[in-house]
Design a protein around this motif. Structure first.
Motif, short mmCIF file in Angstrom:
data_model
loop_
_atom_site.label_atom_id
_atom_site.label_comp_id
_atom_site.label_asym_id
_atom_site.label_seq_id
_atom_site.Cartn_x
_atom_site.Cartn_y
_atom_site.Cartn_z
N LEU A 56 -5.22 -10.50 5.46
CA LEU A 56 -3.82 -10.20 4.87
C LEU A 56 -3.73 -8.91 4.11
O LEU A 56 -2.68 -8.34 4.15
N SER A 57 -4.86 -8.57 3.53
CA SER A 57 -4.72 -7.31 3.05
C SER A 57 -4.63 -6.23 3.80
O SER A 57 -3.94 -5.28 3.77
N VAL A 64 -0.86 -2.29 6.93
CA VAL A 64 -0.29 -1.79 8.04
C VAL A 64 1.24 -1.94 8.03
O VAL A 64 2.00 -0.88 8.51
N ALA A 65 1.72 -2.89 7.17
CA ALA A 65 2.99 -3.10 7.01
C ALA A 65 3.71 -1.90 6.32
O ALA A 65 4.70 -1.35 6.51
N LYS A 93 1.59 -2.33 -1.59
CA LYS A 93 0.40 -1.85 -1.93
C LYS A 93 -0.47 -2.68 -2.68
O LYS A 93 -1.67 -2.80 -3.01
N ALA A 94 0.40 -3.29 -3.74
CA ALA A 94 0.03 -4.02 -4.66
C ALA A 94 -0.59 -5.34 -4.03
O ALA A 94 -1.59 -5.96 -4.59
N ALA A 95 0.21 -5.87 -2.83
CA ALA A 95 -0.32 -7.12 -2.48
C ALA A 95 -1.65 -6.85 -1.69
O ALA A 95 -2.55 -7.57 -1.77
N PHE A 140 -5.06 -8.86 -2.48
CA PHE A 140 -5.92 -9.46 -1.54
C PHE A 140 -7.44 -9.14 -1.54
O PHE A 140 -8.33 -9.83 -1.33
N ASP A 141 -7.67 -7.92 -1.58
CA ASP A 141 -8.99 -7.45 -1.51
C ASP A 141 -9.60 -7.86 -2.73
O ASP A 141 -11.09 -8.00 -2.78
#
Length: 392
Positions: free
Chosen positions: A12-13, A18-19, A73-75, A79-80
């Motif tokens: 997901l990260s 990529v998005a 970027k925050a998401a 996730f990381d």
């Protein structure tokens, strides 16, 4: 054998990254390029200078795209952190997760190795959805009925070991299961197909050497079977020189009696060539440059498929080669079959024969399978029959 490796949150990260870089960045750059062209026409009519509507449009667009980018970027960072804390299931816990992992590695595996090494697939023997360490104890536990005749299966680009079970319903068996009835022990490998052919070749050679040393019983014969890119990696591995550790150690190359390639683009694949030219063509205009950058995300493994491997990678001198090609048409000479082959690989490339008629594998066995595509070569009845003839 335990489940390790990347978690779903790692995927997901990566998706968020990529998005941000590919999707949002491409839409933004394309939007602004078309906007600049439109306002440029207006300025040629109304005179030079940035108008108030143009400046307002740029400001609003920049704020919107900037906000979306910051959110992604925050998401990704969140996730990381969660994955590092051990939260969430492992990506390898399900067939769907393993499919995603293999596909992503094929597309950007070289980038993953540099930037997200926890998501990069290592070359390994697979059994029951897990890696098997090339140690005698682990191999004996995974293969209690091991024989001295070993047939090794290596998948193609974006694939994994489960692809060798595709179309099992039409034959009632698989290549590995059928050969096991004749005394062979099937081994299924998984690799990061996004790496270069030569890098994967070195990894395969090292793994094969270790397997021969640690196999539960003395290895007497090896057959290598590669689908698509897998056949190229097998060739690259065979070209890796390896000095025996001691005078008692047998070089694994000397034990290879047969090499089978199924739809392998020995001389390159048109689709890979087209992607490269498409990327350069799209980059010529500001309005389409962003889409060219999307294509440029392709891995070095995809790049290597453009030309395949030529005469500088010779065949193993002790092995018999068996080359299989497929065409959509019933006849190989049909214009459709000649031009598009199996949709990904043309017959001439699958046979390793160039336009001048020179052959990479003189004296090799050849099999043409009509009315099927690239993936139809997996567990095809005609190929199954040929394997039994060639190897038993």
């Amino acid at each position: 054998m335990t489940t390790t490796g990347p978690r779903v949150l790692d995927a997901l990260s990566l998706l968020s990254e990529v998005a941000d870089q590919v999707v949002v960045g491409s839409v933004r750059d394309t939007h602004l390029a078309w906007s600049e062209r439109a306002h440029g026409l207006t300025r040629r009519v109304a005179g030079p200078g940035v108008s108030v509507p143009e400046a307002l449009h740029r400001g609003i667009a920049g704020a919107v795209y900037g906000g979306i980018g910051l959110g992604l970027k925050a998401a990704s960072l969140g996730f990381d952190k969660a994955a590092e804390a051990g939260l969430g299931p492992h990506l390898e816990d399900s067939p769907r997760g393993r499919f995603v992992s293999s596909a992503v590695n094929g597309l950007i595996g070289d980038r993953l190795l540099r930037e997200r090494p926890q998501m990069a697939i290592p070359m390994a023997v697979r059994h029951g959805g897990r890696d098997v360490a090339p140690q005698r104890e682990d191999l004996s536990a995974a293969f209690p009925d091991a024989t001295g005749e070993v047939v090794v299966f290596l998948h193609g680009l974006c694939e994994n070991e489960s692809y060798w079970r595709r179309h099992r319903d039409r034959t009632g068996t698989t290549y590995g299961e059928s050969l096991a009835e004749h005394g062979w022990t099937p081994l299924y490998l998984r690799a990061n197909s996004g790496l270069s052919l030569r890098e994967n070749g070195v990894a395969l050679a090292a793994l094969m050497r270790r397997l021969v040393e640690q196999w539960p019983v003395p290895v007497s014969r090896i057959c290598l079977v590669g689908h698509s890119m897998g056949g190229l990696v097998i060739r690259a591995a065979g070209a890796v020189s390896a000095e025996p550790v001691s005078s008692e150690t047998v070089d694994w190359n000397d034990l290879v009696t047969d090499v089978v390639t199924l739809g392998t683009p020995h001389l390159g694949a048109p689709i890979a060539w087209g992607i490269g030219h498409g990327s350069r063509g799209l980059g010529l205009l500001p309005e389409t440059a962003a889409f060219g950058r999307i294509l440029d995300w392709r891995s070095v493994g995809v790049h290597d498929l453009v030309v395949g491997l030529a005469e500088d990678v010779p065949p193993l001198p002790h092995a018999r080669y068996h080359l299989v090609c497929a065409t959509l048409s019933g006849s190989q000479r049909h214009p459709v079959g000649h031009v598009v082959g199996d949709l990904l690989v043309r017959p001439r490339s699958a046979y390793g024969t160039d336009r001048r008629g020179r052959e990479l594998f003189p004296g090799a066995d050849r099999l043409h399978v009509g009315r099927t595509d690239h993936f139809g070569l997996l567990n095809h009845p005609e190929v199954l029959s040929a394997l039994r003839t060639w190897l038993t």
